[in-house]
Write an enzyme that holds these catalytic residues in place. Structure first.
Site, PDB file in Angstrom:
ATOM      1  N   GLN A  53      99.023  47.186  31.473  1.00  0.00           N
ATOM      2  CA  GLN A  53      97.803  47.715  30.854  1.00  0.00           C
ATOM      3  C   GLN A  53      97.451  49.117  31.343  1.00  0.00           C
ATOM      4  O   GLN A  53      96.659  49.809  30.710  1.00  0.00           O
ATOM      5  CB  GLN A  53      96.613  46.772  31.116  1.00  0.00           C
ATOM      6  N   CYS A 101      89.665  40.960  26.469  1.00  0.00           N
ATOM      7  CA  CYS A 101      90.783  41.682  27.076  1.00  0.00           C
ATOM      8  C   CYS A 101      90.425  43.159  27.127  1.00  0.00           C
ATOM      9  O   CYS A 101      89.915  43.705  26.152  1.00  0.00           O
ATOM     10  CB  CYS A 101      92.059  41.467  26.266  1.00  0.00           C
ATOM     11  N   HIS A 143      96.069  34.361  31.547  1.00  0.00           N
ATOM     12  CA  HIS A 143      95.888  35.527  30.670  1.00  0.00           C
ATOM     13  C   HIS A 143      96.684  36.722  31.210  1.00  0.00           C
ATOM     14  O   HIS A 143      97.402  37.396  30.458  1.00  0.00           O
ATOM     15  CB  HIS A 143      94.386  35.850  30.593  1.00  0.00           C
TER      16      HIS A 143
HETATM   17 NI    NI Z   1      94.018  41.188  28.895  1.00  0.00          NI
END
Ligand code: NI
Length: 172
Positions: A53, A101, A143
């Site tokens: 991310q 998210c 997750h």
């Molecule tokens: Ni996420």
């Protein structure tokens, strides 16, 4: 340093991330990555963050849990760094709940996940560790581990009713 969080559509979010060797963990690059992820997660107000991310396709996550004004029943779990985490065991019992998210704050997705899991991982000092967890924190871990395999909550939605557009951030 706070890093920009890669957003939905960025191909790095769909890639399988690379396993790290214990020797990698003492490198300046990985130490800087962890420090940056801690700062980035803290600034975002989220409970978890995976390295892809922030643009690094390696198997490293941050995960924790704390109560928020909207979710007062969340347990307090200090944020931890987990390297190469993988699920050793998952309960047959599954529950559905809504997840946010940080890579797409505009959607919340209802995801079915095992209630309890056991996870093996490396600590930052290169030693092996294991943790058995249930409930909200088990959901956070699953997750974030999904992110390392290029799996997003949107991929796990069973039907369109499991995806909701929201204005408010509540990211993991
Ligand atoms: Ni996420």
């Amino acid at each position: 340093m706070i890093r920009p969080i890669r957003q939905l559509g960025d191909l790095i979010l769909k890639m399988r991330a690379r396993t790290l060797a214990p020797d990698d963990l003492s490198s300046d690059a990985i130490r800087a990555l962890v420090a940056d992820m801690q700062e980035t997660l803290s600034e975002s107000g989220g409970v978890g963050l995976a390295a892809p991310q922030v643009g690094e396709s390696v198997r490293l996550i941050l995960a924790g849990s704390f109560p928020s004004p909207r979710c007062t029943d969340r347990p307090l779990v200090p944020t931890e760094v987990l390297v190469n985490p993988h699920v050793l065991w998952a309960s047959e019992e599954v529950t559905a709940d809504w997840e946010g998210c940080l890579s797409f704050l505009q959607y919340r997705v209802r995801v079915n996940r095992p209630v309890s899991i056991r996870v093996a991982y490396l600590r930052m000092d290169g030693t092996d560790s294991e943790v058995a967890v249930s409930g909200f924190y088990a959901r956070v871990l699953q997750h974030e581990i999904d992110h390392l395999d290029g799996i997003l909550t949107l991929d796990r939605a069973a039907s369109p009713e499991d995806i909701e557009e929201v204005g408010k951030p509540s990211g993991t």
